[in-house]
Write a protein that holds these residues in place. Structure first.
Motif, short mmCIF file in Angstrom:
data_model
loop_
_atom_site.label_atom_id
_atom_site.label_comp_id
_atom_site.label_asym_id
_atom_site.label_seq_id
_atom_site.Cartn_x
_atom_site.Cartn_y
_atom_site.Cartn_z
N THR A 14 20.30 23.63 71.49
CA THR A 14 19.49 22.97 70.47
C THR A 14 19.30 23.95 69.32
N LYS A 15 19.72 23.51 68.14
CA LYS A 15 19.57 24.34 66.95
C LYS A 15 18.64 23.64 65.98
N LYS A 16 17.83 24.44 65.30
CA LYS A 16 16.89 23.90 64.32
C LYS A 16 17.18 24.54 62.97
N PHE A 17 17.36 23.70 61.96
CA PHE A 17 17.61 24.17 60.61
C PHE A 17 16.55 23.60 59.69
N VAL A 18 16.19 24.38 58.68
CA VAL A 18 15.22 23.94 57.67
C VAL A 18 15.85 24.16 56.30
N ILE A 19 15.82 23.12 55.48
CA ILE A 19 16.26 23.25 54.09
C ILE A 19 15.02 23.09 53.22
N ASN A 20 14.65 24.17 52.55
CA ASN A 20 13.43 24.20 51.77
C ASN A 20 13.77 23.91 50.30
#
Length: 123
Positions: A14-20
């Motif tokens: 499980t990978k979590k990415f955030v685009i701010n």
């Protein structure tokens, strides 16, 4: 011919990415909901567009941030590519750039514009 042993798959990653995109969103030049819709339409899973299913969840959080949780192999580089593609489509690529601030976190920042006229007057 000997039977071929099937490869056993390891535990699901499980990978979590955030685009701010909070900075351009606060200046009202970037539409976060349109970007979220774009990602939903364009992310490929197993070579097919629109095949997200339960493997990838895209959600918009507060302050213009988009969070992507992937239960399969999704690379951050692919998300950066799609973000650049969206910026080009919206004709914002000349003013914004995608920068990785930490692992799994990408931020949209303005280019630093230097005033060339002031430098020419000094000469």
């Amino acid at each position: 011919m000997a039977p071929v042993a099937k490869k056993s798959k390891g535990p699901k990653v499980t990978k979590k990415f955030v685009i701010n995109a909070s900075q351009p969103a606060s200046d009202k030049i970037f539409d976060v909901s349109a970007f979220e819709k774009f990602l939903n339409e364009k992310i490929k899973v197993e070579g097919r567009v629109g095949n997200l299913g339960d493997s990838i969840k895209i959600s918009q959080t507060s302050d213009g941030k988009i969070e992507i949780v992937a239960h399969n192999d999704l690379s951050g580089r692919y998300l950066k590519y799609l973000t650049k593609k969206f910026l080009k489509k919206m004709q914002l690529r000349d003013w914004l750039r995608v920068v990785s601030t930490s692992k799994g976190v990408y931020e949209l920042k303005f280019f630093n514009v230097v005033n060339d006229e002031a430098e020419e007057d000094d000469e």
